[in-house]
Enzyme design. Structure first.
Site, PDB file in Angstrom:
ATOM      1  N   HIS A  77       0.867   4.553   4.411  1.00 32.58           N
ATOM      2  CA  HIS A  77       0.291   5.262   3.738  1.00 32.58           C
ATOM      3  C   HIS A  77       0.698   6.555   3.324  1.00 32.58           C
ATOM      4  O   HIS A  77       0.826   7.175   2.262  1.00 32.58           O
ATOM      5  CB  HIS A  77      -1.403   4.990   3.775  1.00 32.58           C
ATOM      6  CG  HIS A  77      -1.731   3.862   3.586  1.00 32.58           C
ATOM      7  ND1 HIS A  77      -3.405   3.429   3.269  1.00 32.58           N
ATOM      8  CD2 HIS A  77      -1.409   2.299   3.520  1.00 32.58           C
ATOM      9  CE1 HIS A  77      -3.528   1.991   3.366  1.00 32.58           C
ATOM     10  NE2 HIS A  77      -2.173   1.479   3.243  1.00 32.58           N
ATOM     11  N   SER A  96       0.803  -1.304  -0.073  1.00 36.90           N
ATOM     12  CA  SER A  96      -0.002   0.158  -0.017  1.00 36.90           C
ATOM     13  C   SER A  96       1.036   1.298   0.056  1.00 36.90           C
ATOM     14  O   SER A  96       0.413   2.171  -0.456  1.00 36.90           O
ATOM     15  CB  SER A  96      -0.860   0.032   1.167  1.00 36.90           C
ATOM     16  OG  SER A  96      -1.744  -1.049   1.063  1.00 36.90           O
TER      17      SER A  96
END
Length: 376
Positions: free
Chosen positions: A332, A274
């Site tokens: 993230h 991610s």
């Protein structure tokens, strides 16, 4: 009558004296003690009003009883070694990408020249009749196999350069996902394919965890976003530079996750691409903020890439501050910030200054290839 009163008085005195001198244990019922199962406490001595003493309760250490152990303080893991690994791996990635781009361009020029020469030879010496006879000599299985390979080659040629680059990344993620389903490899997968600042192995999982997914849905979501946005970034940066950005973003996002986990004391493992995918998404959205995006299940809803990037950064920032555990919001956020920084400033600071390294590599390779011609 007088002597009678004296006898009665003497008898009463002896009776009281004998009663007081009888041991206390003989006056207690032994059967009652066994039935109750405890002993009576000794009678506390009376204290004078002028000299009152209080009985203090002894501490566990004085009484010889071990007290409860003090709470264990989990030491914060050192992050100097992962930080140096992040800096070194990032520099190595961009350096290798610059050399790889040089070799790719050189091989493309050589292949183009060889292809022109071979095409001229084939056109001059052979015709279609030769290939027709050669096709008729093949068996049915060989012809079907060649047709299948031709279809695969046509499909591969129809893909963009970014999609062809991402295909290898998707294949690696799929292999790692299959390894998670093998019971004998669980210990190895947890050790090397999950990033945890409390683990003894902290550097190598920073790379390997970027290709690791335990959930099939998680991998499909990440790879779909990577497949969608890779074409724009590869056309902007090139395949080699794209790979350097992707790998560096995976390590840098994991490093930021290490820092946040250590600061908050929540030392738990995490995995997934991610962080690297967020870097690709953020780079494209920052470079083309007016591009229209949509949701695959809700095609009627559209929004600009700039607004989508702001929303994602806001959600990850809120998740990091509020301590949400659904995703690794620190990774993230680290990947998104790196992607924005690179397309805005990093490309000028890093990639445009690769010329000295490429020149040094050219000078190192040229004597072996060209003999006495160092500049060949």
């Amino acid at each position: 009558m007088a002597w009678r009163g004296c006898v009665i008085k003497w008898a009463k005195t002896e009776f009281l004296r004998s009663t007081n001198s009888t041991p206390r244990a003989t006056r207690l019922n032994p059967h009652h003690q066994q039935r109750c199962g405890f002993r009576r406490d000794a009678k506390r001595p009376d204290t004078n009003k002028g000299n009152v003493t209080r009985e203090t309760k002894p501490t566990p250490s004085e009484a010889g009883i071990p007290g409860p152990p003090p709470p264990l303080k989990v030491p914060r893991p050192p992050l100097f070694k992962p930080l140096m690994f992040t800096v070194g791996f990032t520099g190595f990635s961009f350096g290798a990408a610059a050399i790889l781009q040089y070799e790719t361009l050189k091989s493309r020029v050589q292949n183009a020249t060889d292809a022109e020469e071979s095409e001229k030879l084939v056109q001059g010496s052979q015709d279609m009749a030769y290939w027709h006879d050669w096709w008729n000599q093949l068996s049915g299985f060989q012809q079907q196999l060649l047709l299948l390979l031709s279809m695969v080659d046509d499909f591969w040629s129809s893909l963009t350069e970014g999609q062809r680059t991402v295909t290898g990344i998707i294949a690696v993620n799929a292999v790692v996902l299959c390894c998670w389903r093998i019971p004998s490899m669980q210990r190895t997968m947890i050790k090397y394919f999950t990033s945890n600042p409390a683990s003894k192995t902290r550097c190598l999982p920073m790379i390997l965890s970027s290709f690791s997914h335990y959930s099939f849905i998680h991998m499909v979501a990440n790879m779909y976003v990577l497949w969608t946005f890779s074409s724009g970034l590869v056309s902007l940066l090139g395949r080699e530079q794209f790979l350097a950005v992707y790998l560096s973003a995976g390590v840098i996002s994991t490093m930021l996750s290490y820092i946040c986990k250590t600061a908050s004391g929540r030392l738990h493992p995490s995995l997934g691409a991610s962080g690297a995918v967020m870097a690709v998404l953020a780079a494209v959205c920052a470079k083309m903020p007016e591009a229209k995006l949509g949701i695959i299940f809700l095609p009627m809803i559209t929004f600009t890439a700039g607004n989508a990037l702001k929303a994602l950064v806001a959600i990850d920032t809120a998740g990091l501050l509020l301590g949400w555990r659904l995703f690794d919001h620190a990774a993230h956020l680290g990947g998104a910030l790196f992607g924005i920084w690179y397309v805005s400033y990093g490309h000028k600071l890093i990639w445009r200054k690769r010329e000295p390294l490429v020149k040094l590599w050219h000078e190192m390779r040229s004597p072996a290839a060209g003999g006495s011609r160092p500049g060949g």
